[in-house]
Enzyme design. Structure first.
Site, PDB file in Angstrom:
ATOM      1  CD  GLU A 198      -3.524  -4.516  -1.992  1.00 24.09           C
ATOM      2  OE1 GLU A 198      -3.503  -5.749  -1.863  1.00 24.09           O
ATOM      3  OE2 GLU A 198      -3.411  -3.733  -1.022  1.00 24.09           O
TER       4      GLU A 198
ATOM      5  CG  ASP B  33      -0.675  -2.896   1.503  1.00 30.59           C
ATOM      6  OD1 ASP B  33      -0.782  -3.860   0.745  1.00 30.59           O
ATOM      7  OD2 ASP B  33      -0.907  -2.941   2.727  1.00 30.59           O
TER       8      ASP B  33
END
Length: 539
Positions: A264, A201
């Site tokens: 990401e 993330d």
């Protein structure tokens, strides 16, 4: 450049948002046992792996992306034993398992941050996070939260802490060796339990510019320079992140079974993104530039060409994605007028997508995407053609973006609504009761899985056929060659397959001798209608 076959180079990976996939106990929130009970659906669909959004202990300030304990399972979702069973059950069905890792920030309830709050300025405990003195009565700099408002919160002792997202998500200090060691240990904890990789993330956000320089341009999208000479935001895509990922790659490479890292990273241009997938760093990076591309042949051609070239330059596969838990579902996004900037959610009072047009284009876009070389990501429910829930009542919303902007930004709840399995069951089969943590729209009934399985022409059957043909024709390992085509048409070959998408208002003609193997909508003869993609074999 030749590469040995690696599973991740052409994998189709299915994202599960645990709280919205399947609820086993009737509390209205999806859980790990619910996922285990639905793994046969994923095996039948034909995907290669699943990626699970966070299921760790969390106060849920940001739906689990505020992690309080990286080595356990939140009771909302089950127990650690359930995670072990899920991994084993997936592997038994030939499915690999990727879990989310959230290293940019922890929860404010994490033991480290609680220790930092109790410690003095300048302490070891505070050095794990980004604490600073303010400027006069104001914060240390001008940074704003991605979710709205200041990116700094002041403590009673006068110091401020950084949170690029919610105040309950304090940013870690990745210049601190203790932080680096902790996450290397977290990697090993889950690798030892058998996971096949990590989706990282905010992978582009860990390292901040040392001087924390002011920034007055928008925080979104989370990108580097979008044009030649444009400045790079001081909180995103700093070169120091790559040292971290080179170390992580060595750890993963020490395990058997091709474990992978997926970034990401909302980074542009494609060359900056490609830096994350150099041979000694991550294996994949989400291609958000592709997700953002307009529904025109020129924009699609441009982003596909750039993406393939940038990835090839570092020997990496390109990834393709149309929807995820942070963006308006593409079945609705493509129902807006072409060229509309991607909204951060859609509310009842906003211009509404054309549902029929959106689904038609979404099916065409999916066939286009699944024919491209590389790896593809699917978001749960897109195989059913699910739209965004665009009429959620304000009182139902839970995204921190909604609250931090006082409703000015709708947020991401509309794409996170629990998915439908059975049209006539409570909560459309999401769970054994009618409870659902976000309300489901009535349209979900006709789109439930049991209304589509075995139904010719259904979106579900289209996905099953596409994934079967994709594997049979080795499209993920193929090579794209553009075919010049007149009109508003995009056409290319990949191996023995011709792929044609008609974006224009008049039918496009397939070449003589083309045998249609699959089409996103019915095609009569050789005339391909508007907003339709065809896979054909030339005979």
């Amino acid at each position: 450049m030749e590469h040995p076959v690696k599973w991740w180079r052409d994998a189709v990976i299915y994202q599960i948002y645990p709280r919205s996939f399947a609820d086993s106990d009737g509390d209205g929130i999806g859980d790990l046992p619910g996922i285990i009970g639905r793994l046969d659906h994923l095996a039948a669909l034909g995907v290669d792996a699943v990626w699970l959004s966070p299921f760790y202990p969390s106060p849920q300030a940001d739906a689990g992306y505020d992690v309080a304990d990286y080595r356990s399972v939140d009771p909302l979702f089950g127990r650690l034993a359930d995670a072990d069973e899920l991994i084993a059950s997936a592997h038994a069905r030939g499915l690999r398992v990727i879990v989310d890792l959230v290293p940019n920030h922890t929860s404010s309830q994490h033991v480290w941050f609680q220790e930092a709050l109790a410690a003095a300025p300048g302490s070891r405990e505070r050095d794990r996070y980004v604490f600073r003195d303010g400027r006069g009565d104001g914060p240390p700099n001008s940074w704003q939260s991605v979710f709205g408002g200041d990116a700094w919160t002041r403590l009673p002792d006068g110091q401020w802490y950084l949170h690029l997202f919610d105040a309950g998500q304090p940013d870690l200090n990745w210049d601190n060796p203790e932080v680096r060691a902790e996450f290397e240990d977290i990697l090993r904890f889950w690798l030892d339990r058998g996971v096949d990789g990590f989706r990282v993330d905010v992978a582009h956000g860990l390292v901040k510019q040392a001087d924390l320089a002011d920034w007055h341009l928008p925080m979104m999208p989370l990108t580097g320079p979008g044009a030649e000479g444009a400045p790079r935001p001081p909180m995103w895509d700093q070169d120091g992140v790559h040292e971290i990922y080179r170390r992580w790659r060595k750890i993963l490479d020490s395990y058997e079974g091709e474990r992978i890292l997926v970034a990401e990273a909302w980074v542009q241009p494609a060359e900056r993104l490609a830096a994350y997938v150099r041979p000694d760093e991550m294996h994949q990076a989400f291609n958000f530039e592709y997700l953002e591309a307009s529904w025109t042949p020129a924009d699609q051609h441009s982003v596909i060409s750039r993406s393939l070239a940038a990835s090839a330059a570092v020997g990496a596969p390109t990834t393709w994605v149309l929807s995820n838990h942070d963006v308006v579902r593409h079945a609705s996004r493509l129902g807006l007028p072409v060229g509309t900037p991607r909204p951060n959610g859609i509310a009842a009072g906003d211009p509404q997508p054309d549902a029929g047009l959106g689904l038609r284009r979404a099916r065409a876009a999916t066939l286009l995407m699944l024919a491209l070389p590389g790896s593809a990501y699917l978001y749960q429910g897109e195989e059913l053609g699910l739209p965004e829930h665009t009429t959620l009542p304000a009182e139902a919303r839970q995204d921190p973006t909604w609250f931090r902007t006082d409703g000015a930004s709708v947020g991401r709840d509309g794409c996170r609504v629990p998915i439908p399995w059975e049209a006539d069951a409570p909560s459309y089969g999401f769970g054994p009761t009618d409870r659902s943590w976000l309300p489901q729209p009535a349209a979900f009934g006709e789109l439930a899985l049991d209304r589509q399985v075995g139904v010719p022409g259904s979106t579900y059957e289209l996905y099953v056929a596409a994934l079967r043909l994709r594997r049979a024709h080795a499209l993920g390992h193929g090579e794209l060659t553009w075919v010049p085509t007149p009109g508003e048409v995009l056409s290319f070959t990949n191996g023995d397959l011709l792929v044609l998408t008609n974006f224009g208002p008049v039918p496009a003609e397939l070449p003589a001798g083309a045998e249609i193997l699959l089409s996103s909508e019915p095609v009569a003869g050789r005339e391909v209608p508007t907003d339709v993609t065809v896979w054909a074999r030339l005979t």
